[in-house]
Design a protein around this motif. Sequence first.
Motif, PDB file in Angstrom:
ATOM      1  N   THR A  62      38.701  32.691  44.232  1.00 42.04           N
ATOM      2  CA  THR A  62      38.127  34.038  44.055  1.00 42.04           C
ATOM      3  C   THR A  62      38.625  34.721  42.790  1.00 42.04           C
ATOM      4  O   THR A  62      37.828  35.314  42.041  1.00 42.04           O
ATOM      5  CB  THR A  62      38.462  34.924  45.277  1.00 42.04           C
ATOM      6  N   ILE A  63      39.933  34.655  42.543  1.00 43.05           N
ATOM      7  CA  ILE A  63      40.489  35.330  41.355  1.00 43.05           C
ATOM      8  C   ILE A  63      39.929  34.721  40.081  1.00 43.05           C
ATOM      9  O   ILE A  63      39.611  35.431  39.126  1.00 43.05           O
ATOM     10  CB  ILE A  63      42.033  35.264  41.378  1.00 43.05           C
ATOM     11  N   TYR A  64      39.763  33.405  40.079  1.00 46.49           N
ATOM     12  CA  TYR A  64      39.174  32.754  38.900  1.00 46.49           C
ATOM     13  C   TYR A  64      37.725  33.183  38.726  1.00 46.49           C
ATOM     14  O   TYR A  64      37.298  33.566  37.628  1.00 46.49           O
ATOM     15  CB  TYR A  64      39.250  31.226  39.031  1.00 46.49           C
ATOM     16  N   ARG A  65      36.951  33.121  39.817  1.00 48.62           N
ATOM     17  CA  ARG A  65      35.519  33.444  39.753  1.00 48.62           C
ATOM     18  C   ARG A  65      35.297  34.870  39.268  1.00 48.62           C
ATOM     19  O   ARG A  65      34.463  35.129  38.388  1.00 48.62           O
ATOM     20  CB  ARG A  65      34.898  33.237  41.136  1.00 48.62           C
ATOM     21  N   GLU A  66      36.068  35.801  39.816  1.00 49.24           N
ATOM     22  CA  GLU A  66      35.942  37.198  39.384  1.00 49.24           C
ATOM     23  C   GLU A  66      36.451  37.373  37.955  1.00 49.24           C
ATOM     24  O   GLU A  66      35.961  38.236  37.218  1.00 49.24           O
ATOM     25  CB  GLU A  66      36.712  38.104  40.344  1.00 49.24           C
ATOM     26  N   GLY A  67      37.428  36.539  37.566  1.00 49.50           N
ATOM     27  CA  GLY A  67      37.958  36.615  36.205  1.00 49.50           C
ATOM     28  C   GLY A  67      36.915  36.253  35.166  1.00 49.50           C
ATOM     29  O   GLY A  67      36.853  36.870  34.096  1.00 49.50           O
ATOM     30  N   VAL A  68      36.075  35.273  35.463  1.00 49.57           N
ATOM     31  CA  VAL A  68      35.014  34.876  34.527  1.00 49.57           C
ATOM     32  C   VAL A  68      34.044  36.041  34.313  1.00 49.57           C
ATOM     33  O   VAL A  68      33.662  36.364  33.171  1.00 49.57           O
ATOM     34  CB  VAL A  68      34.262  33.635  35.047  1.00 49.57           C
ATOM     35  N   VAL A  69      33.640  36.682  35.417  1.00 50.53           N
ATOM     36  CA  VAL A  69      32.714  37.825  35.315  1.00 50.53           C
ATOM     37  C   VAL A  69      33.368  38.970  34.538  1.00 50.53           C
ATOM     38  O   VAL A  69      32.748  39.583  33.659  1.00 50.53           O
ATOM     39  CB  VAL A  69      32.286  38.292  36.723  1.00 50.53           C
ATOM     40  N   THR A  70      34.634  39.253  34.859  1.00 53.11           N
ATOM     41  CA  THR A  70      35.355  40.338  34.177  1.00 53.11           C
ATOM     42  C   THR A  70      35.500  40.044  32.688  1.00 53.11           C
ATOM     43  O   THR A  70      35.341  40.953  31.858  1.00 53.11           O
ATOM     44  CB  THR A  70      36.746  40.530  34.812  1.00 53.11           C
ATOM     45  N   GLN A  71      35.766  38.791  32.357  1.00 51.04           N
ATOM     46  CA  GLN A  71      35.904  38.423  30.944  1.00 51.04           C
ATOM     47  C   GLN A  71      34.605  38.667  30.182  1.00 51.04           C
ATOM     48  O   GLN A  71      34.617  39.112  29.021  1.00 51.04           O
ATOM     49  CB  GLN A  71      36.316  36.947  30.824  1.00 51.04           C
ATOM     50  N   MET A  72      33.482  38.399  30.825  1.00 48.19           N
ATOM     51  CA  MET A  72      32.189  38.632  30.188  1.00 48.19           C
ATOM     52  C   MET A  72      32.021  40.109  29.831  1.00 48.19           C
ATOM     53  O   MET A  72      31.594  40.453  28.725  1.00 48.19           O
ATOM     54  CB  MET A  72      31.056  38.187  31.114  1.00 48.19           C
ATOM     55  N   PHE A  73      32.398  40.980  30.759  1.00 53.55           N
ATOM     56  CA  PHE A  73      32.267  42.417  30.498  1.00 53.55           C
ATOM     57  C   PHE A  73      33.301  42.898  29.482  1.00 53.55           C
ATOM     58  O   PHE A  73      33.014  43.790  28.675  1.00 53.55           O
ATOM     59  CB  PHE A  73      32.375  43.209  31.805  1.00 53.55           C
TER      60      PHE A  73
ATOM     61  N   TYR B 127      42.353  36.081  31.077  1.00 50.33           N
ATOM     62  CA  TYR B 127      42.337  34.623  30.946  1.00 50.33           C
ATOM     63  C   TYR B 127      43.499  33.996  31.722  1.00 50.33           C
ATOM     64  O   TYR B 127      43.323  33.063  32.515  1.00 50.33           O
ATOM     65  CB  TYR B 127      42.444  34.279  29.463  1.00 50.33           C
ATOM     66  N   GLY B 128      44.706  34.532  31.510  1.00 54.35           N
ATOM     67  CA  GLY B 128      45.894  34.000  32.166  1.00 54.35           C
ATOM     68  C   GLY B 128      45.872  34.192  33.675  1.00 54.35           C
ATOM     69  O   GLY B 128      46.216  33.282  34.431  1.00 54.35           O
ATOM     70  N   ILE B 129      45.460  35.388  34.124  1.00 57.33           N
ATOM     71  CA  ILE B 129      45.381  35.662  35.571  1.00 57.33           C
ATOM     72  C   ILE B 129      44.367  34.729  36.232  1.00 57.33           C
ATOM     73  O   ILE B 129      44.624  34.153  37.288  1.00 57.33           O
ATOM     74  CB  ILE B 129      44.986  37.140  35.824  1.00 57.33           C
ATOM     75  N   ALA B 130      43.212  34.561  35.588  1.00 53.95           N
ATOM     76  CA  ALA B 130      42.150  33.730  36.164  1.00 53.95           C
ATOM     77  C   ALA B 130      42.588  32.276  36.322  1.00 53.95           C
ATOM     78  O   ALA B 130      42.230  31.617  37.309  1.00 53.95           O
ATOM     79  CB  ALA B 130      40.903  33.809  35.296  1.00 53.95           C
ATOM     80  N   LEU B 131      43.376  31.762  35.381  1.00 56.98           N
ATOM     81  CA  LEU B 131      43.769  30.352  35.409  1.00 56.98           C
ATOM     82  C   LEU B 131      45.111  30.103  36.091  1.00 56.98           C
ATOM     83  O   LEU B 131      45.503  28.949  36.272  1.00 56.98           O
ATOM     84  CB  LEU B 131      43.828  29.794  33.977  1.00 56.98           C
ATOM     85  N   GLU B 132      45.795  31.177  36.498  1.00 62.16           N
ATOM     86  CA  GLU B 132      47.153  31.042  37.011  1.00 62.16           C
ATOM     87  C   GLU B 132      47.240  30.132  38.236  1.00 62.16           C
ATOM     88  O   GLU B 132      48.178  29.348  38.382  1.00 62.16           O
ATOM     89  CB  GLU B 132      47.728  32.422  37.346  1.00 62.16           C
ATOM     90  N   GLU B 133      46.263  30.211  39.120  1.00 65.30           N
ATOM     91  CA  GLU B 133      46.290  29.407  40.340  1.00 65.30           C
ATOM     92  C   GLU B 133      45.303  28.241  40.292  1.00 65.30           C
ATOM     93  O   GLU B 133      44.978  27.639  41.317  1.00 65.30           O
ATOM     94  CB  GLU B 133      46.006  30.292  41.556  1.00 65.30           C
ATOM     95  N   VAL B 134      44.836  27.909  39.085  1.00 74.00           N
ATOM     96  CA  VAL B 134      43.921  26.778  38.908  1.00 74.00           C
ATOM     97  C   VAL B 134      44.740  25.509  38.686  1.00 74.00           C
ATOM     98  O   VAL B 134      45.694  25.509  37.907  1.00 74.00           O
ATOM     99  CB  VAL B 134      42.969  27.032  37.713  1.00 74.00           C
ATOM    100  N   ASP B 135      44.384  24.421  39.366  1.00 76.03           N
ATOM    101  CA  ASP B 135      45.068  23.139  39.208  1.00 76.03           C
ATOM    102  C   ASP B 135      45.001  22.693  37.745  1.00 76.03           C
ATOM    103  O   ASP B 135      43.985  22.889  37.074  1.00 76.03           O
ATOM    104  CB  ASP B 135      44.392  22.091  40.103  1.00 76.03           C
ATOM    105  N   SER B 136      46.081  22.078  37.262  1.00 75.89           N
ATOM    106  CA  SER B 136      46.146  21.669  35.848  1.00 75.89           C
ATOM    107  C   SER B 136      45.009  20.728  35.472  1.00 75.89           C
ATOM    108  O   SER B 136      44.540  20.724  34.330  1.00 75.89           O
ATOM    109  CB  SER B 136      47.486  21.013  35.540  1.00 75.89           C
ATOM    110  N   GLN B 137      44.522  19.930  36.446  1.00 75.35           N
ATOM    111  CA  GLN B 137      43.420  19.004  36.158  1.00 75.35           C
ATOM    112  C   GLN B 137      42.083  19.732  35.993  1.00 75.35           C
ATOM    113  O   GLN B 137      41.132  19.164  35.453  1.00 75.35           O
ATOM    114  CB  GLN B 137      43.304  17.968  37.268  1.00 75.35           C
TER     115      GLN B 137
END
Length: 438
Positions: free
Chosen positions: A250-261, A359-369
């Motif tokens: 969720t945090i990543y998905r919302e981060g992408v939308v927020t980054q666009m704005f 950018y950092g918040i959105a990727l913080e909990e994303v797996d390195s792969q």
Amino acid sequence: MKAKLIEKKYLVTFILVTTLFALWGFANDITNPMVAAFQTVMELSATKASMVQFAFYGGYATMAIPAALFIRRYSYKGGILLGLALYAIGAFLFIPAAAQESFSFFCLSLYILTFGLAFLETTANPFILSLGAKETSTRRLNMAQAFNPMGSLCGMSVASLIVLPQLWSDRRDAAGQIIFSSLSEAEKADIRVHDLAIIRDPYVAIGLVVVIMFVIIALTKMPKTQNEELKAQGQKHTTRQTLSNLWHNTIYREGVVTQMFYVAAQIMTWTFIIQYADNLGINKATAQMYNIVAMSLFLCSRFISTFLMKYVNSRRLLAIFGCGAALCSLGAISIVGMVGLYCLVGISFFMSLMFPTIYGIALEEVDSQDTTLGAAFLVMAIVGGALMPPMQGMIIDQQTIMGHPAVNVSFVLPLLCFLIIICYGYRSFKKMKKQAVS
């Protein structure tokens, strides 16, 4: 023992990759004032002239995913080299574009140039995050991103001190009105040849710098990231797995939308500051100086916010800075005159931490792969810079709205963007606190 921000073994790589942030900063911010320059010399509406930004940021949207797939298959270094090659090709295409005097050709050149920038941003941001401990990754990216406004300042300075003052199409009469439109077609043709050559030259120069960087990086050995080591061992997620993981974050998905704005707000604020000043009777070269002040505030605040992150959670700081940007936007909308212009300039102080922090918040909990493809969607979100400036241009073309200058009213769009950023900072902070308690 606290993790180091930058480990010694990664220092040379960090420095080289960080220079790339300055390179795309230069391209971004020498291009913003070109919207106003093309509007005059090619006799375009504000809406059509803003197609410069549509082409520029549309290149990011087109190439971000292909760039990520290329990097997943090859390496970060390969992505950097291809990005630099495309950047140089797009810059050199300004030579035939100026010779043809074609606005469409200029837009095509920028479109190809930003194919290169998409590769560089898709590569450089996650590469910087991977060069050290995860707990210092957002601070490390903010530090690297601090060099982006240094490149931006160089681009703005070239535009303000070299390009805009030499534009014959921006000459004004005693009343401060542009005289170009009143000239004969023969006079306009001579001026157009001169001005398009002036616009062309800095792009050709930066193309030569990019070629030099290509050679330096090609000859430099770079460390493998954890993701690249897993790939070499055959332990990697499929693209389908990665997309599923990203969608359910969720945090990543919302981060992408927020980054666009956010990107939309940044580009609108910096692109139309010249039109805002023009409405106050200020010529383009002088108006661009306000852009330089705005970028100087942006640069100083980037270092200030990176320092503050040692003491204030990045999510909370994002929400606080969003409130500051929203208040400045309200001032730019409601106050007609120099105070409104100062409010518009002040927005840049609060925008400084937004891109790398989201950018950092959105990727913080994303797996390195999954980071490479995750980074691609965050870069693709830069398409906000292509979609919203034409909408703002359409508002500006109205001249006045309910008796208020339309250029002032147009900054309602950045205001809405900052409200979305505040919500993202607040929501992500609340979620982090909830996770800490549980």
